[in-house]
Design a protein around this motif. Structure first.
Motif, PDB file in Angstrom:
ATOM      1  N   VAL A 314      34.371  33.445  52.701  1.00  0.00           N
ATOM      2  CA  VAL A 314      34.054  33.105  51.319  1.00  0.00           C
ATOM      3  C   VAL A 314      34.013  34.390  50.499  1.00  0.00           C
ATOM      4  O   VAL A 314      33.361  35.363  50.891  1.00  0.00           O
ATOM      5  N   THR A 315      34.724  34.406  49.373  1.00  0.00           N
ATOM      6  CA  THR A 315      34.684  35.565  48.486  1.00  0.00           C
ATOM      7  C   THR A 315      34.379  35.098  47.062  1.00  0.00           C
ATOM      8  O   THR A 315      34.774  34.000  46.654  1.00  0.00           O
ATOM      9  N   LEU A 316      33.684  35.934  46.330  1.00  0.00           N
ATOM     10  CA  LEU A 316      33.401  35.693  44.919  1.00  0.00           C
ATOM     11  C   LEU A 316      33.675  37.000  44.193  1.00  0.00           C
ATOM     12  O   LEU A 316      33.046  38.023  44.480  1.00  0.00           O
ATOM     13  N   ALA A 317      34.641  36.975  43.288  1.00  0.00           N
ATOM     14  CA  ALA A 317      35.062  38.204  42.632  1.00  0.00           C
ATOM     15  C   ALA A 317      35.157  38.002  41.128  1.00  0.00           C
ATOM     16  O   ALA A 317      35.387  36.889  40.647  1.00  0.00           O
ATOM     17  N   ARG A 318      34.997  39.086  40.421  1.00  0.00           N
ATOM     18  CA  ARG A 318      35.126  39.054  38.966  1.00  0.00           C
ATOM     19  C   ARG A 318      36.598  38.942  38.586  1.00  0.00           C
ATOM     20  O   ARG A 318      37.459  39.555  39.212  1.00  0.00           O
ATOM     21  N   ALA A 323      34.963  34.506  36.820  1.00  0.00           N
ATOM     22  CA  ALA A 323      34.888  34.772  38.256  1.00  0.00           C
ATOM     23  C   ALA A 323      35.799  33.808  38.995  1.00  0.00           C
ATOM     24  O   ALA A 323      36.172  32.754  38.479  1.00  0.00           O
ATOM     25  N   VAL A 324      36.156  34.190  40.223  1.00  0.00           N
ATOM     26  CA  VAL A 324      36.969  33.322  41.068  1.00  0.00           C
ATOM     27  C   VAL A 324      36.306  33.236  42.440  1.00  0.00           C
ATOM     28  O   VAL A 324      35.917  34.251  43.031  1.00  0.00           O
ATOM     29  N   LEU A 325      36.135  32.016  42.913  1.00  0.00           N
ATOM     30  CA  LEU A 325      35.558  31.739  44.223  1.00  0.00           C
ATOM     31  C   LEU A 325      36.679  31.310  45.163  1.00  0.00           C
ATOM     32  O   LEU A 325      37.542  30.521  44.793  1.00  0.00           O
ATOM     33  N   SER A 326      36.662  31.819  46.387  1.00  0.00           N
ATOM     34  CA  SER A 326      37.669  31.441  47.376  1.00  0.00           C
ATOM     35  C   SER A 326      36.986  31.125  48.705  1.00  0.00           C
ATOM     36  O   SER A 326      36.147  31.904  49.169  1.00  0.00           O
TER      37      SER A 326
END
Length: 381
Positions: A314-318, A323-326
């Protein structure tokens, strides 16, 4: 209008747009008060939402510092001029609120106020709040109020739209509460199914072990080892489900910390490796953070229960202001074109609805034997 920072339709439009962009009740209340104070160029503004016990369930101010507000003390009661505004049907302008016979004084730390305008915020026949403004920043006519008939008309327009914004925010919060109840019900059902299956297997395996004890002790020992393994799995299922049933600590901890905590627990509770990484993520509007959390939970549930993989990242990036969650697993995957069946089974429809409901979008990448990635992007505030 010469003392107002902006004027006419542009000022009203700015105020109304600001209110319509908020979904949380407290944010709507703060925006209404700030918009009213700016629109009428007043030194102070306040908005009170009455409770059923002679007080205010919420009382929001603008123009008073946090230190002043703490020094003033408890929320006011519904008395004097404040109570009058909750029972009147129209606005009232006063040259000096302190000289009104209904005025009953204020705490020693309260700022000094003179000219005053107040009116109810009504939803049909119900008064749902009252707006109060004081100390118009302009030259006052002798013995007169600085607030004009034009101010009263503008405030009445603002109040009508404030009622709509406040009602919508309340409906949003109620729908969110219902959604949480529905999710808990779904989780409880899944918990019942999962633990019931494990307990059924435990019973059968224990019975088999009992039957083998005398004639085949070695096989009985193997069955008992299986009993221990099934018991551990049942405990893991229970622990993971209980964690998910707890309310998310978004308000206190924020999205990143909440996700990290939940993923750490899931990593301990499941055989698959579950990781989390975040980078440079700003605080987002509350509705967007909740939507991202719920989509992450749904995608994690799918990956851990249905993908058959041994790793979920799980990644959460600006991304720009948002933001984008994967959520990516290395499981069996599926054919995205067969979306009708997969959408129902994996909750993709509800995830898409959550994303679009906060101005975001959801993307699904998967193929048989190549795992699955669920990606959700939101634009930010």
């Amino acid at each position: 209008m010469s003392h107002r920072p902006s004027s006419g339709l542009a000022a009203v439009s700015t105020a109304l747009l600001a209110m319509s962009r908020r979904l949380e009740v407290h944010d709507v209340l703060k925006t209404i008060v700030a918009s009213a104070r700016e629109l009428l160029d007043a030194e102070y503004a306040a908005l009170g939402v009455p409770d059923d016990h002679g007080g205010f369930a919420q009382f929001v101010v603008d123009g008073v510092s946090d230190e002043q507000w703490k020094a003033i003390g408890p929320l006011p009661r519904q008395h004097g001029i404040l109570a009058a505004m909750l029972h009147e049907e129209k606005a009232e302008r006063l040259a000096d609120v302190r000289k009104d016979p209904r005025f009953e004084g204020w705490p020693s730390a309260h700022p000094d106020m003179s000219d005053f305008i107040g009116l109810p915020v009504r939803d049909g026949d119900e008064t749902i709040a009252a707006l109060f403004l004081a100390n118009k920043r302009c030259p006052k006519p002798d013995g007169g109020c600085g607030f004009t008939e034009e101010d009263e008309e503008l405030l009445s327009i603002l109040a009508q739209h404030a009622a709509i914004a406040l009602t919508n925010a309340r409906l949003y919060e109620r729908s969110r509460e219902l959604t949480i109840v529905e999710e808990r019900s779904r989780l409880a059902h899944e918990l019942h199914d999962a633990v019931s299956q494990k307990l059924f297997s435990l019973r059968l395996t224990a019975q088999a072990a009992a039957a083998l004890v005398d004639r085949d002790p070695a096989r009985a020992k193997g069955e008992l080892q299986q009993v221990a393994a099934l018991a551990a799995e049942a405990a893991d299922e229970l622990r993971a489900a209980v964690v998910e049933l707890r309310p998310a600590a978004l308000d206190e901890d924020g999205l990143v910390a909440t996700l990290r905590t939940q993923i750490q627990v899931l990593d301990r509770a499941h055989a698959a490796r579950v990781t989390f990484d975040s980078s440079a993520v700003r605080a987002l509007p509350a509705a967007q953070e909740e939507a991202l959390l719920r989509v992450a939970q749904e995608a994690l549930h799918n990956a851990l229960r249905h993908s058959g993989g041994d790793r979920v990242d799980v990644t959460l990036a600006r991304r720009a202001q948002g933001a984008v969650l994967s959520v990516t697993d290395n499981g069996k995957g599926f054919e995205p074109r067969v979306i009708r069946r997969a959408g129902r089974h994996l909750g993709l429809v509800s995830m898409r609805d959550r994303a679009s409901g906060v101005g975001g979008r959801l993307r699904v990448r998967s193929a048989p034997g190549q795992g699955t990635t669920i990606e959700m992007e939101v634009p930010g505030g």
